[in-house]
Design an enzyme around this catalytic site. Structure first.
Site, PDB file in Angstrom:
ATOM      1  N   GLY A 168       0.779  -1.218   0.000  1.00 53.73           N
ATOM      2  CA  GLY A 168       0.000   0.000   0.000  1.00 53.73           C
ATOM      3  C   GLY A 168       0.816   1.275   0.000  1.00 53.73           C
ATOM      4  O   GLY A 168       2.005   1.293  -0.329  1.00 53.73           O
ATOM      5  N   CYS A 169       0.169   2.356   0.429  1.00 54.99           N
ATOM      6  CA  CYS A 169       0.707   3.697   0.244  1.00 54.99           C
ATOM      7  C   CYS A 169       1.967   3.988   1.051  1.00 54.99           C
ATOM      8  O   CYS A 169       2.718   4.896   0.700  1.00 54.99           O
ATOM      9  CB  CYS A 169      -0.360   4.735   0.594  1.00 54.99           C
ATOM     10  SG  CYS A 169      -1.747   4.785  -0.566  1.00 54.99           S
ATOM     11  N   ASN A 170       2.204   3.269   2.141  1.00 51.60           N
ATOM     12  CA  ASN A 170       3.377   3.586   2.954  1.00 51.60           C
ATOM     13  C   ASN A 170       4.549   2.648   2.711  1.00 51.60           C
ATOM     14  O   ASN A 170       5.506   2.621   3.490  1.00 51.60           O
ATOM     15  CB  ASN A 170       3.015   3.609   4.445  1.00 51.60           C
ATOM     16  CG  ASN A 170       2.431   2.305   4.939  1.00 51.60           C
ATOM     17  OD1 ASN A 170       2.482   1.294   4.256  1.00 51.60           O
ATOM     18  ND2 ASN A 170       1.862   2.326   6.142  1.00 51.60           N
TER      19      ASN A 170
END
Length: 388
Positions: A168-170
Site C-alpha cells: 500500500g501507500c506507505n
C-alpha cells in the site's frame, strides 16, 4: 556512519488528466445514479487534486470527447477501458488490467531507476549497486520488477534483490528502512530503491463512496532513489537527504477501513470515510517513539513530508500536529499536481523538499492498510564539496 539518499528521480506517464474534466466524465456514466453523480462532484472537487497522470491515453481521449460533445470516431483504437463509439467507461477483468500493468510498469521501473543512477553519477555507477529493492501494490508479474531492473540496467548479476508487494501507500518506508539497514551493515553497499504504482488501472464506475473517492485521488507515477553510506570523495551536485531513524506502528482500530484486495474486475480499494478521523486520533502516539529517541517535539521539526492520501487526511495531520501552511506545502503541492500515487508519492514529496532549497530535519510519515503508520526522520543537507 551517515546513510544518504544521493538523489531522487521521479516520473509520470505522458497522459495528463484534469480533475474537473474527469469528474464530468465519471458523473455522466450511465451506471451512475443521481446521488452517485452528486457524490462524484463533491468528492472530486474536495480532493485537493488538480491534475493527475495515467498510463491509459484513452482515458484522456474519453474526457475530451465528453467535453466537446462528440462520441464516435472512425479511427478510435480498441480499448478495454473505453467504448470507442459511446465513450463510456468499461470494466475489464483483472487479467486484462494486470497485463497492462506488466507492460507499462516494466518500462517505468527501468526508466526511473536508470534516471536515479544517472543522477547519482559519478559518486555511484551501475556496477557499484549491491542491492535492488522494488515496490508496487498495483500489479504482479514474475520474474518480477527486481529482475527487470537488474537486467535492463546492466547491474551485476549477484545484486541482492527484494520486492515489496501489496503493502500500500506507505511501502516506501519499509523499503528505505531495508536500504538503511543494508548500508549500516555494509558501508560499501549501494541500494537502488524503485517504486512504481499504476493506480488508474483499477478504476471502477460505481456509486459507492469508497470507489468514488478512490477514482478522485489515485494516479500513476514512479520514483527511485540511490541509498548508500559510501564516501566516494567526489562532490555531489544536488543536495542530499540523510536517513536518521524509522518507526512503524499499527493503530488499534481501522483495519477494515483501509484495505486493498484482488477482485474479478481489478483491485478493490476500501478507503473508508473514518480514515482521516482514525489518523487524527493516533498520529501523535505513532510519532511519539521516533520523536522521543530524537529528544524532540513536533514543534521543533521545521520540515514535514506527509503522504498526501487525500485532502482531509492532510487537514487532520496539520491540525493535530499544529503544522503551518508552509510546512504542508510540499504534500499539498504534490497532491494537487500529480495526485496520490500510492507508495511512490512520499518520494515525490521528499524530492520537492530536497529541491526547494529548504534545509534541516524532515519528519516524514505515511499511512497504509492495517491501519499502519510509518514514519522517519530525514535531514536535508547541502552536499559536502571537496576539492578535486
Amino acid at each position: 556512519m551517515t546513510v544518504r539518499m544521493l538523489t531522487i528521480a521521479t516520473a509520470v506517464p505522458d497522459t495528463q488528466i484534469h480533475q474537473p474534466d474527469v469528474a464530468k466524465l465519471f458523473a455522466n456514466q450511465p451506471a451512475m445514479t443521481r446521488l452517485g453523480s452528486r457524490l462524484v462532484g463533491s468528492a472530486f472537487a474536495g480532493s485537493g487534486v488538480a491534475t493527475r497522470h495515467t498510463v491509459l491515453p484513452e482515458l484522456g481521449t474519453a474526457v475530451s470527447r465528453g467535453l466537446d460533445g462528440t462520441n464516435e470516431t472512425d479511427d478510435a483504437a480498441p480499448s478495454p477501458f473505453v467504448d470507442p463509439v459511446s465513450g463510456h467507461l468499461l470494466s475489464p477483468g483483472t487479467q486484462t488490467r494486470n497485463q497492462l500493468y506488466t507492460e507499462h510498469a516494466r518500462r517505468l521501473f527501468v526508466r526511473v531507476g536508470r534516471t536515479a543512477l544517472a543522477q547519482a553519477a559519478p559518486a555511484v555507477e551501475p556496477e557499484d549497486v549491491t542491492h535492488v529493492i522494488t515496490v508496487s501494490c498495483t500489479g504482479f508479474f514474475a520474474p518480477g520488477p527486481d529482475v527487470r531492473v537488474v537486467k535492463d540496467l546492466g547491474l551485476p548479476a549477484n545484486v541482492a534483490r527484494t520486492h515489496l508487494g501489496f503493502m500500500g501507500c506507505n511501502a516506501a518506508f519499509p523499503a528505505l528502512r531495508a536500504a538503511y539497514t543494508a548500508c549500516r551493515s555494509d558501508p560499501q553497499a549501494v541500494v537502488l530503491v524503485v517504486c512504481v504504482e499504476l493506480c488508474t488501472l483499477h478504476l471502477h464506475v460505481r456509486n459507492d463512496p469508497d470507489t468514488i473517492m478512490g477514482n478522485a485521488l489515485f494516479a500513476d507515477g514512479a520514483a527511485a532513489t540511490v541509498v548508500t553510506a559510501r564516501d566516494s570523495g567526489d562532490p555531489t551536485v544536488e543536495p542530499v537527504l540523510e536517513l536518521e531513524d524509522f518507526e512503524t506502528t499499527l493503530a488499534p482500530v481501522g483495519e477494515e477501513d483501509l484495505a486493498w484486495s484482488v477482485g474479478d474486475e481489478g483491485f478493490e480499494m476500501i478507503l473508508g470515510t473514518y480514515v482521516p478521523r482514525i489518523i487524527d486520533d493516533h498520529v501523535t502516539d505513532a510519532l511519539a517513539p521516533l520523536l522521543s529517541r530524537a529528544e524532540l517535539d513536533a514543534a521543533e521539526i521545521p520540515l514535514w513530508a506527509v503522504h498526501p492520501g487525500g485532502r482531509s487526511i492532510l487537514d487532520k495531520v496539520q491540525s493535530r500536529l499544529g503544522l503551518t501552511h508552509e510546512q504542508m506545502e510540499p504534500s499539498r503541492g504534490v497532491l494537487s499536481e500529480v495526485g496520490n500515487m500510492s507508495s511512490a508519492t512520499i518520494l515525490f514529496v521528499l524530492d520537492r523538499i530536497r529541491t526547494s532549497g529548504a534545509r534541516g530535519l524532515v519528519a516524514a510519515l505515511a499511512f497504509g492498510p492495517g491501519l499502519s503508520i510509518e514514519s522517519a526522520l530525514v535531514r536535508a543537507v547541502e552536499p559536502e564539496v571537496r576539492p578535486r
